[in-house]
Motif scaffolding. Structure first.
Motif, PDB file in Angstrom:
ATOM      1  N   ARG A 635      -2.538   7.529 -13.073  1.00 29.39           N
ATOM      2  CA  ARG A 635      -1.288   7.548 -12.821  1.00 29.39           C
ATOM      3  C   ARG A 635      -1.082   6.095 -12.527  1.00 29.39           C
ATOM      4  O   ARG A 635       0.247   5.336 -12.890  1.00 29.39           O
ATOM      5  N   TYR A 636      -2.026   5.417 -11.775  1.00 25.57           N
ATOM      6  CA  TYR A 636      -1.825   3.935 -11.382  1.00 25.57           C
ATOM      7  C   TYR A 636      -1.823   2.978 -12.815  1.00 25.57           C
ATOM      8  O   TYR A 636      -0.761   2.281 -12.757  1.00 25.57           O
ATOM      9  N   GLN A 637      -2.463   3.558 -13.552  1.00 28.18           N
ATOM     10  CA  GLN A 637      -2.207   2.816 -14.969  1.00 28.18           C
ATOM     11  C   GLN A 637      -1.029   3.025 -15.419  1.00 28.18           C
ATOM     12  O   GLN A 637      -0.309   2.149 -16.204  1.00 28.18           O
ATOM     13  N   ASP A 638      -0.642   4.196 -15.793  1.00 29.60           N
ATOM     14  CA  ASP A 638       0.664   4.634 -16.361  1.00 29.60           C
ATOM     15  C   ASP A 638       2.069   4.091 -15.835  1.00 29.60           C
ATOM     16  O   ASP A 638       2.868   3.756 -16.340  1.00 29.60           O
ATOM     17  N   GLU A 639       1.827   3.658 -14.460  1.00 30.54           N
ATOM     18  CA  GLU A 639       2.944   3.098 -13.770  1.00 30.54           C
ATOM     19  C   GLU A 639       2.961   1.680 -13.569  1.00 30.54           C
ATOM     20  O   GLU A 639       3.742   0.908 -13.095  1.00 30.54           O
ATOM     21  N   GLY A 640       2.157   1.085 -14.719  1.00 25.50           N
ATOM     22  CA  GLY A 640       1.887  -0.303 -14.675  1.00 25.50           C
ATOM     23  C   GLY A 640       1.036  -0.951 -13.785  1.00 25.50           C
ATOM     24  O   GLY A 640       1.246  -2.410 -13.528  1.00 25.50           O
ATOM     25  N   CYS A 641       0.279  -0.428 -13.071  1.00 23.03           N
ATOM     26  CA  CYS A 641      -0.675  -0.866 -11.980  1.00 23.03           C
ATOM     27  C   CYS A 641       0.318  -1.541 -10.933  1.00 23.03           C
ATOM     28  O   CYS A 641      -0.249  -2.628 -10.540  1.00 23.03           O
ATOM     29  N   PRO A 642       1.111  -1.078 -10.219  1.00 19.34           N
ATOM     30  CA  PRO A 642       2.054  -1.698  -9.504  1.00 19.34           C
ATOM     31  C   PRO A 642       1.189  -2.167  -7.948  1.00 19.34           C
ATOM     32  O   PRO A 642       0.450  -1.216  -7.597  1.00 19.34           O
ATOM     33  N   GLU A 643       1.242  -3.431  -7.775  1.00 21.08           N
ATOM     34  CA  GLU A 643       0.235  -3.943  -6.530  1.00 21.08           C
ATOM     35  C   GLU A 643       0.983  -3.052  -5.267  1.00 21.08           C
ATOM     36  O   GLU A 643       0.099  -2.761  -4.394  1.00 21.08           O
ATOM     37  N   GLY A 644       2.288  -2.700  -5.230  1.00 18.89           N
ATOM     38  CA  GLY A 644       2.499  -2.050  -4.077  1.00 18.89           C
ATOM     39  C   GLY A 644       2.013  -0.628  -3.863  1.00 18.89           C
ATOM     40  O   GLY A 644       1.848  -0.214  -2.748  1.00 18.89           O
ATOM     41  N   ASP A 645       1.421   0.056  -4.850  1.00 21.93           N
ATOM     42  CA  ASP A 645       0.786   1.201  -4.631  1.00 21.93           C
ATOM     43  C   ASP A 645      -0.654   1.231  -4.375  1.00 21.93           C
ATOM     44  O   ASP A 645      -1.295   2.053  -3.880  1.00 21.93           O
ATOM     45  N   GLN A 646      -1.092   0.012  -4.238  1.00 18.15           N
ATOM     46  CA  GLN A 646      -2.606  -0.182  -3.983  1.00 18.15           C
ATOM     47  C   GLN A 646      -3.112   0.223  -2.656  1.00 18.15           C
ATOM     48  O   GLN A 646      -3.997   1.047  -2.597  1.00 18.15           O
ATOM     49  N   MET A 707       7.250   3.621   6.250  1.00 24.42           N
ATOM     50  CA  MET A 707       8.467   3.509   6.851  1.00 24.42           C
ATOM     51  C   MET A 707       9.154   2.311   6.529  1.00 24.42           C
ATOM     52  O   MET A 707       9.974   1.830   7.435  1.00 24.42           O
ATOM     53  N   THR A 708       9.155   1.805   5.436  1.00 22.48           N
ATOM     54  CA  THR A 708       9.606   0.622   4.903  1.00 22.48           C
ATOM     55  C   THR A 708      10.463   0.771   3.660  1.00 22.48           C
ATOM     56  O   THR A 708       9.713   1.351   2.575  1.00 22.48           O
ATOM     57  N   PRO A 709      11.574   0.339   3.360  1.00 26.74           N
ATOM     58  CA  PRO A 709      12.153   0.533   2.017  1.00 26.74           C
ATOM     59  C   PRO A 709      11.335  -0.198   1.098  1.00 26.74           C
ATOM     60  O   PRO A 709      11.355  -1.575   1.232  1.00 26.74           O
ATOM     61  N   CYS A 710      10.828   0.240  -0.006  1.00 25.52           N
ATOM     62  CA  CYS A 710       9.851  -0.656  -0.831  1.00 25.52           C
ATOM     63  C   CYS A 710       9.712   0.330  -2.214  1.00 25.52           C
ATOM     64  O   CYS A 710      10.288   1.472  -2.404  1.00 25.52           O
ATOM     65  N   ASP A 711       9.174  -0.437  -3.271  1.00 27.21           N
ATOM     66  CA  ASP A 711       9.192   0.085  -4.370  1.00 27.21           C
ATOM     67  C   ASP A 711       7.891   1.283  -4.425  1.00 27.21           C
ATOM     68  O   ASP A 711       8.247   2.222  -5.217  1.00 27.21           O
ATOM     69  N   ALA A 712       7.182   1.037  -3.527  1.00 29.51           N
ATOM     70  CA  ALA A 712       6.182   2.147  -3.473  1.00 29.51           C
ATOM     71  C   ALA A 712       6.625   3.339  -2.929  1.00 29.51           C
ATOM     72  O   ALA A 712       6.356   4.506  -3.422  1.00 29.51           O
ATOM     73  N   ARG A 713       7.460   3.286  -2.107  1.00 29.03           N
ATOM     74  CA  ARG A 713       8.147   4.566  -1.336  1.00 29.03           C
ATOM     75  C   ARG A 713       9.206   4.957  -2.425  1.00 29.03           C
ATOM     76  O   ARG A 713       9.208   6.300  -2.173  1.00 29.03           O
ATOM     77  N   THR A 714       9.810   4.298  -3.175  1.00 26.20           N
ATOM     78  CA  THR A 714      10.749   4.860  -4.187  1.00 26.20           C
ATOM     79  C   THR A 714       9.836   5.558  -5.196  1.00 26.20           C
ATOM     80  O   THR A 714      10.249   6.511  -5.587  1.00 26.20           O
ATOM     81  N   ARG A 715       8.850   4.938  -5.539  1.00 27.53           N
ATOM     82  CA  ARG A 715       8.103   5.694  -6.539  1.00 27.53           C
ATOM     83  C   ARG A 715       7.478   7.293  -5.962  1.00 27.53           C
ATOM     84  O   ARG A 715       7.467   8.227  -6.631  1.00 27.53           O
ATOM     85  N   MET A 716       7.075   7.294  -4.634  1.00 27.08           N
ATOM     86  CA  MET A 716       6.629   8.560  -3.947  1.00 27.08           C
ATOM     87  C   MET A 716       7.861   9.397  -3.912  1.00 27.08           C
ATOM     88  O   MET A 716       7.538  10.448  -4.090  1.00 27.08           O
TER      89      MET A 716
END
Length: 824
Positions: A635-646, A707-716
């Protein structure tokens, strides 16, 4: 040193060859060349000759078939045949019905990560996305879960009508039969989204699209059955259910006592050959409203009307609701989640042979048919339901933890709450990856028997843990039921998912490793099939090839497990980027460790392993966590290895590795043969256990994302229903988060000024008036604080009722019956 050198060279050559899985002849050539070099360089001649003799003693018998087969393979074949655990026809069917995907690589001890990473990214078609954004979104907007679960104990008529009119019961039915023809991935996405707003609605839609008449008809139905029933199932003209479980046959479905006797009877005004059914089923979802009942039963032909076989075996039939003798019982009430569920009984229920699914040709093949279709329920419906609830829970709870304040701080800033929120976020990430991976496998045309059991067990288990943490963070907000409560019903529904499609205890202790050890192992199934061949020459040749392949595989895994343990998985080729490469190496290590433990257990325990359920469960945990980690990395690779998801990936990965080591440690400490236990411990844990749970620092980062608006939260939040509307209090709270974050600096400034002032106003509006007059805040900032107060009040408010409102509509009737029985 000159004495030891030849033996060191001999061992090193063997270790390197085993690690890289070189052929025996290559190892012999390398070892021979190195020993020759030792001789020429002046090593002790006697030691060199002894080492060379050992090489010849091992290599020659194994390399020469004329020696190996009669003197090694044949005796081992006789021994293997004696210890081979007997497989019942039921077990054989279950094993042969599934396909093996990447999970087979995890059992190999040397996973080929290219196979995983080269799989196409799971994506919906434009038509599927439009349905998800259109009819599915609209259905979610129509859902009032409190009305469903408390007021009606059912879906309202307009929801039933909308579901049927928009063919939610025909997601998977091909377009040629009037269905939508969507993929298994789309099935996953629809159930995930519906589950994020109502478990009752997701169950109602999920069951007809998993194990049931439509799925079975698509695979096995006759052309006539498909043409008649599939269009009617797709548009809701027929509401299906499938009656499998009974009082005396729950998880052991092959022991069903329900039976059908082949006999003549009347159907459609004519005498035809058919089956007279006697059945007693319970826990049948959609039974109370079903018009078409699929029934599993054991079929007998005592009069030989179909042939010489008296016990034909488990068969499947379609029984219309209005068939004489069939009774749909009163409803069950599963933990305040009132999806339609109830018993089905019948005596002397006659249906013609044409009602057998697949017709007469499929009589007695019911167990095979069920095994080949069960992966849909296990791979999609339950994992997707768990994913929808967990993802929505992570997002809404993160927003609530930021909005809700105690002692002047957001409760999410307290380390105890932060710890629970990190667990929610990490497990939701894992559940989402795992559920999507198994749905994608089905969409690729696989029948993932082992991954489906992994997904069913671990998604529902983790979802229950997530729901518990969600309730703990919400406190009183979570336990006071009512229209504003979005957590309580989900928490109540989780035990239902734990029990269905195979109870979780049995799934873990019997199915995951029990199936995986044979189906996923690269050699065991081949050896079993070779040992059962009739031709003696072919049997010996096949067994010889597979046996020594297995031996080489076992030696290689022992070397690899020891090397990775000795070096803390710091060395070795691995895919991934600079961040994830270490993760892949760890998985290589534990894949080898699992292979060593599995081979040792099967070799030394043989057929007894089937009854060592604790050991089987722990080894199943290792396989499961390896698969979960693989799904997360994909999943991490498919989503472009987003740093925010680390932080989410790292938390979930370290949690899984800690569980792997805990499971391996438990298996080793309780291994029944003590000397083997010691040897395996030294091999698997040469430095002892090293894995630890995710650190507090990592947990802080994972919790902060929620608890913070961010790309990782949007993906979740992708794929769940968080649209703010009147019937979606969780969606409203989630939507407040950006405004709450923007208002926090203003709030801090205002409260600080208020604390240091001598203002006597006690009411909040009056305090705001003073703040504007004193210049602490502007008029626009006052508006922000008023909006913040309104959002906070909406987030924390709970419901209250008159006592009469909480009484069931049938309370008076039920009370009157009870009083009458008591008086009598």
């Amino acid at each position: 040193m000159s004495i030891a050198l030849p033996f060191v060279v001999f061992l090193l050559a063997g270790a390197v060859a085993a690690y890289h899985r070189l052929r025996l002849a290559v190892w012999a050539a390398i070892a021979g060349s190195l020993l020759l070099a030792c001789w020429l360089l002046g090593a002790n001649p006697a030691a060199t000759l002894v080492a060379a003799g050992l090489l010849l003693l091992i290599a020659l018998p194994l390399l020469l078939p004329g020696i190996r087969k009669p003197y090694l393979t044949a005796p081992l074949l006789r021994f293997y045949t004696r210890i081979l655990p007997p497989l019942s026809e039921t077990e054989r069917t279950a094993l042969e019905s599934g396909t093996v995907g990447f999970e087979g690589q995890l059992f190999s001890g040397k996973p080929d990560w290219r196979q995983l990473l080269s799989q196409p990214k799971p994506e919906l078609s434009a038509e599927e996305q439009a349905f998800l954004d259109g009819p599915c979104e609209q259905l979610c907007r129509m859902v009032d879960d409190w009305d469903i679960t408390h007021v009606r104990a059912d879906l309202p008529p307009e929801l039933w009508q909308y579901i049927k009119a928009n063919k939610f019961f025909g997601l998977n039915i091909p377009k040629e039969y009037g269905g939508l023809g969507f993929s298994a991935l789309m099935n996953h996405k629809v159930i995930q989204k519906l589950a994020s707003i109502s478990a009752t609605v997701s169950s109602t839609v999920g069951v007809p699209n998993s194990l049931g008449p439509a799925e079975l008809l698509m695979h096995y139905g006759t052309d006539e059955q498909k043409r008649y029933y599939l269009p009617r199932l797709a548009d809701g003209t027929e509401v299906p259910c499938f009656a499998l479980t009974g009082p005396f046959a729950g998880s052991d479905a092959t022991s069903i006592p329900d039976y059908g006797i082949v006999a003549m009877g009347e159907w459609g005004g004519a005498q035809v050959l058919g089956i007279r059914l006697t059945l007693n089923k319970r826990y049948i979802t959609l039974a109370p409203v079903a018009t078409l009942i699929g029934v599993a039963f054991r079929m007998y032909d005592p009069d030989g009307l179909l042939g010489d076989n008296k016990d034909i075996g488990i068969s499947l039939a379609l029984v219309p609701r209005d068939t004489p003798g069939l009774r749909i019982g009163r409803r069950h009430f599963p933990l305040n989640n009132p999806f339609q569920n109830g018993p089905v009984q019948g005596e002397d229920v006659f249906v013609p042979l044409s009602q057998l699914i697949g017709g007469e040709d499929y009589a007695g093949r019911g167990w095979q048919m069920l095994m080949e279709c069960l992966s849909i329920g296990r791979s999609i419906t339950l994992p997707s339901t768990a994913s929808g609830g967990a993802k929505a829970g992570a997002c809404v709870t993160g927003a609530y933890a930021r909005i809700r304040k105690q002692f002047g701080l957001s409760i999410g800033r307290f380390e105890g709450v932060e710890e629970a929120l990190a667990r929610i976020a990490g497990k939701a990430y894992a559940i989402s990856a795992l559920s999507q991976a198994t749905a994608a496998a089905v969409a690729r045309g696989e029948n993932p028997a082992v991954p489906s059991t992994i997904a069913k067990y671990h998604c529902t288990q983790m979802a229950r843990e997530v729901a518990t943490d969600v309730m703990d963070i919400h406190g009183g907000k979570g336990i006071i039921l009512g229209p504003r409560n979005y957590a309580g019903r989900n928490w109540q529904a989780l035990p239902i998912m734990i029990t269905v499609e195979g109870a979780n205890i049995m799934t873990r202790s019997l199915m995951i490793f029990g199936q995986g050890a044979i189906l996923c192992h690269p050699w065991v199934m081949k050896e079993m099939k070779a040992a059962q061949l009739q031709d003696p020459v072919q049997r010996l040749d096949e067994f010889d090839r597979n046996l020594f392949g297995h031996i080489g595989y076992a030696i290689s895994n022992a070397v690899r497990a020891f090397w990775y343990g000795l070096t803390w998985s710091k060395f070795g080729a691995a895919p991934g980027d600079a961040y994830t490469r270490r993760f892949y190496r760890k998985l290589d290590r534990y894949s080898a460790a699992l292979a060593v433990m599995a081979d040792t257990s099967m070799l030394l325990l043989g057929g007894k392993l089937k009854f060592k359920e604790s050991l089987s469960g722990r080894l199943g945990d290792v396989l499961s966590q390896l698969y979960i980690c693989s799904a997360m990395l994909k999943r991490y690779q498919d989503e472009g290895c987003p740093e925010g998801d680390q932080p989410l990936l790292a938390w979930a990965f370290h949690d899984a590795i800690n569980k792997i080591e805990s499971a391996l440690s438990g298996a080793l400490r309780n291994f029944p043969i003590r000397p083997v236990r010691w040897l395996l411990w030294a091999l698997v844990f040469p430095w002892g256990r090293r894995a630890t749970p995710p650190s507090d620092r990592l947990g802080h980062r994972a919790a902060a994302l929620m608890m913070t608006p961010c790309d990782a939260r949007t993906r979740m939040a992708q794929g769940v229903f968080l649209t703010p509307c009147a019937n979606n209090p969780g969606g409203r709270i989630d939507s407040y988060l950006p405004k709450v974050v923007l208002a926090e600096p203003v709030e801090r400034k205002f409260l600080k000024a208020l604390k240091n002032s001598d203002i006597e106003a006690l009411e909040f509006p009056a305090q705001l008036d003073e703040g504007v007059r004193e210049g602490w805040i502007s008029a626009e900032e006052r508006r922000q604080l008023e909006e913040l107060r309104a959002m906070t009040l909406d987030a924390i408010t709970v419901d209250d009722f008159e006592s009469e409102e909480l009484r069931s509509a049938g309370y008076a009737t039920l009370y009157g019956r009870t009083a009458a029985r008591t008086a009598a």
